[in-house]
Structures are given as C-alpha cells and as structure tokens.
Scaffold this active site. Structure first.
Site, PDB file in Angstrom:
ATOM      1  N   HIS A   1      40.824  -0.193 -11.300  1.00 39.09           N
ATOM      2  CA  HIS A   1      41.816  -1.136 -10.798  1.00 39.09           C
ATOM      3  C   HIS A   1      41.200  -2.524 -10.691  1.00 39.09           C
ATOM      4  O   HIS A   1      39.982  -2.689 -10.723  1.00 39.09           O
ATOM      5  CB  HIS A   1      42.326  -0.710  -9.417  1.00 39.09           C
ATOM      6  CG  HIS A   1      41.281  -0.752  -8.338  1.00 39.09           C
ATOM      7  ND1 HIS A   1      40.237   0.160  -8.270  1.00 39.09           N
ATOM      8  CD2 HIS A   1      41.079  -1.619  -7.308  1.00 39.09           C
ATOM      9  CE1 HIS A   1      39.461  -0.137  -7.244  1.00 39.09           C
ATOM     10  NE2 HIS A   1      39.938  -1.215  -6.645  1.00 39.09           N
TER      11      HIS A   1
ATOM     12  N   ASP B   1      41.589  -5.834  -7.900  1.00 38.41           N
ATOM     13  CA  ASP B   1      42.127  -6.075  -6.558  1.00 38.41           C
ATOM     14  C   ASP B   1      43.233  -7.118  -6.644  1.00 38.41           C
ATOM     15  O   ASP B   1      43.056  -8.170  -7.270  1.00 38.41           O
ATOM     16  CB  ASP B   1      41.020  -6.536  -5.617  1.00 38.41           C
ATOM     17  CG  ASP B   1      39.976  -5.456  -5.378  1.00 38.41           C
ATOM     18  OD1 ASP B   1      40.343  -4.262  -5.443  1.00 38.41           O
ATOM     19  OD2 ASP B   1      38.810  -5.791  -5.138  1.00 38.41           O
TER      20      ASP B   1
ATOM     21  N   HIS C   1      37.307  -2.604 -11.831  1.00 36.57           N
ATOM     22  CA  HIS C   1      36.180  -1.847 -11.297  1.00 36.57           C
ATOM     23  C   HIS C   1      36.657  -0.493 -10.803  1.00 36.57           C
ATOM     24  O   HIS C   1      37.859  -0.236 -10.683  1.00 36.57           O
ATOM     25  CB  HIS C   1      35.475  -2.615 -10.177  1.00 36.57           C
ATOM     26  CG  HIS C   1      36.387  -3.034  -9.055  1.00 36.57           C
ATOM     27  ND1 HIS C   1      37.289  -4.081  -9.159  1.00 36.57           N
ATOM     28  CD2 HIS C   1      36.533  -2.557  -7.794  1.00 36.57           C
ATOM     29  CE1 HIS C   1      37.948  -4.225  -8.024  1.00 36.57           C
ATOM     30  NE2 HIS C   1      37.518  -3.301  -7.182  1.00 36.57           N
TER      31      HIS C   1
ATOM     32  N   ARG D   1      27.937   7.888   0.387  1.00 35.39           N
ATOM     33  CA  ARG D   1      28.065   6.462   0.100  1.00 35.39           C
ATOM     34  C   ARG D   1      29.176   5.896   0.975  1.00 35.39           C
ATOM     35  O   ARG D   1      30.241   6.512   1.117  1.00 35.39           O
ATOM     36  CB  ARG D   1      28.406   6.220  -1.373  1.00 35.39           C
ATOM     37  CG  ARG D   1      28.633   4.747  -1.716  1.00 35.39           C
ATOM     38  CD  ARG D   1      28.867   4.536  -3.208  1.00 35.39           C
ATOM     39  NE  ARG D   1      28.971   3.112  -3.510  1.00 35.39           N
ATOM     40  CZ  ARG D   1      30.115   2.432  -3.645  1.00 35.39           C
ATOM     41  NH1 ARG D   1      31.271   3.078  -3.517  1.00 35.39           N
ATOM     42  NH2 ARG D   1      30.120   1.147  -3.908  1.00 35.39           N
TER      43      ARG D   1
END
Length: 337
Positions: free
Chosen positions: A210, A212, A267, A278
């Site tokens: 996607h 942002d 990204h 993470r």
C-alpha cells in the site's frame, strides 16, 4: 548532512537502483537550514522515503510509549479483544469513520489479512484518553505516554513540512504544516505488533502492499526486520531497521499538493520469522476532513499543468476505504488529458 544507508535501495526514479535510501541529519538545521531544505526536497523527489537521525524526539518519550504498548500486547487475547471496536463504521462528513482500538489479522473492512495485531488510535488526546480505559490497567499513564509521544512526533512532522516548503521556495512556509496542526486534523497513530513464528516464510505477509493516503508518515520500529519498499520494476527491497532513527514517507496527499513532484511510496511488511516480535509505531499526519487538497499554485506552470482535480480529505478517505490495500490509487483523481 545526507549519507547513504547500506543494504537499502530507492524506489523512485530508477528501476535498477545503485543508490541507497538517504539518511538525513536534522541537526544540520542549526548550521545550514537552506542546505537541509534542499536535501529534504531531493530525498522526497528521488526516493519518497528517507531515514532521519538526530531528530530530537526525546528517548524517554519513545521508551515510555513502547513500554505501554508492549504491556498491552503481552496481555491474553480475551483481554486485548476488550479494546476492539464494537461499532460498525458509519458515514459522516463525506467519509467513513475510523474504527479505533485493537485489531488482529483483519486489516480494514475489505478482506485484507496479515500476520499482525495492532492498536489504531486517533491523534486527538481526548479520544486517546477515552480509549485508554479499555487498553490499560493504568489509563492515565497510558494516555500520557501516547499523547506525549504523538505531540513530539507531530512537532517533528511540522518542522519537516516547513523545511520542505522552504526547499520548494513556497512563500508561506507553513502551507503544509498548518494542515496537520489544525485542531480538527484527522491524524492517526498506529502501533503494529508482528508476532514471531518459525512457520512463516517470505510468502507470509504481515501488512500488505500500500501507499499511505495521508500527507506524511513518521515510522519507528524496533531492531527487527520486516519493512520493504517497492521499486519501479515491481521488486521489493528490505529496509534495515534502526531504533535510533525514524523513517519518513511521503503520502498520497503530499503527492497531490506538489503536483507529482513528490511521489508516495509503496511499501509492505513481511511476516516475522525472527527470534523476537517486531513492533512499529507510525504517526500519519493528515488534514481535517473538510480540507481541500489540490496542487499548490507554485507547483503549476505552463510546462507543468495541474495533474489532479481538487477533492477533500473526506472524499479521498471515503475512496480508499472502498478498496483493498493494493487497490487504492491516487491516480483515480488525475485530470484526464
């Protein structure tokens, strides 16, 4: 100053890049603000992402919010689900409301899935304080930690936006920052937690491809790999984590405001195969829902006509809510030649 980061590649103008994501030292603003502005513009034009060091966000503010959200994600699943939104999204102001709170695996309302759990919060301090009662055993401590961090990162975003306006030679240096400093701004704060599993491989996705949709994203993560950016040829390149720095990414609205001079970056995050979880924290700087977005006059000239038709953030937000992650594209709002 700008230095090259090893083992990382750009996604902007090169299909077979030989360069690296630039690292920008914000402390340069004290000695050569003009040079810093120019370097920021260059990074946004050529890469759409840069690594920011010496950002001056207090380490204590970062560690306090990380401690609070880590404590939440360590809770048993039934307790975390108590913080999940129970209401259905409704239409208001031209766009669907955002469902704040806890989520797991489901990303949005259109079928996207990922090996992830997350907290999605408004950047409005009063809304954070309200939701904190379902998140933390100490709501006041949680909301103070989150709000202090968001205030620091918003101030950082405003500083970067002012520097970029200067670098673009726009007379009104606050033309961008005033959009996210507006009291009615629609900015968000998202904390993603990717549990580790040896059963995952490169085919498992933590958070799908996607860009942002907002103006600017300021991302911090721990020292666990996972973030990847897309090259022009469609290949994916890992971005090395650095807990001491932020990664700053251009959003769709910034692409429009600069008439395509800056380009939002695709990204994703792959599933976590490492030995520990993470965790990433992203501040999404957005304008108010009724803010009109269109290319600035300084970005339009006889040789570069306006590429996008005007729209409100509410309109674009409603648009992106209607697609899956990879399906939304700002090009829908391009003026047809």
């Amino acid at each position: 100053m700008v230095v090259a980061e090893a083992n990382s590649s750009p996604t902007r103008k090169m299909s077979n890049p030989s360069g690296a994501i630039p690292t920008i030292d914000l402390s340069l603003s004290a000695t050569d603000r003009r040079a810093l502005s120019g370097l920021l513009v260059e990074a946004c034009e050529d890469y759409g992402i840069f690594k920011l060091i010496n950002h001056a966000v207090p380490r204590g503010a970062i560690s306090r919010v990380e401690e609070e959200v880590a404590a939440f994600f360590a809770k048993p699943t039934p307790e975390k689900l108590a913080a999940a939104p129970t209401d259905r999204p409704t239409t208001g102001g031209g766009g669907k409301t955002t469902r704040f709170g806890y989520g797991v695996k489901n990303i949005g309302a259109n079928g996207d899935m990922g090996e992830i759990e997350y907290l999605l919060l408004s950047a409005n301090p009063s809304l954070v304080s309200q939701l904190a009662h379902s998140i933390s055993n100490n709501p006041s401590k949680f909301s103070c930690a989150v709000n202090d961090y968001m205030e620091a990162v918003k101030n950082l975003a405003c500083e970067l936006l002012d520097l970029l306006a200067e670098g673009l030679c726009i007379p009104n240096k606050s033309i961008f920052s005033r959009l996210i400093s507006d009291v009615q701004n629609d900015s968000l704060f998202r904390i993603n937690h990717y549990r580790q599993s040896p059963d995952f491989d490169n085919n498992n996705i933590g958070f799908g491809e996607h860009s942002d949709p907002q103006i600017m994203t300021i991302l911090r993560s721990n020292d666990v790999d996972g973030l990847q950016i897309s090259l022009d040829d469609g290949s994916w390149i890992p971005v090395s984590p650095d807990p001491t720095a932020f990664y700053v990414m251009i959003g769709d609205l910034f692409q429009v405001l600069t008439n395509g001079r800056f380009v939002s970056i695709k990204h994703r995050a792959v599933a976590n195969t490492g030995p520990k979880p993470r965790m990433s924290m992203a501040y999404f700087g957005a304008p108010s829902l009724d803010a009109w977005i269109s290319p600035l006059p300084q970005m339009v000239n006889p040789n570069q006509q306006s590429l996008y038709r005007p729209f409100t953030w509410a309109h674009y937000k409603s648009h992106i809510y209607s697609f899956r992650l990879a399906g939304s594209n700002i090009d829908t709002f391009k003026i047809k030649s």
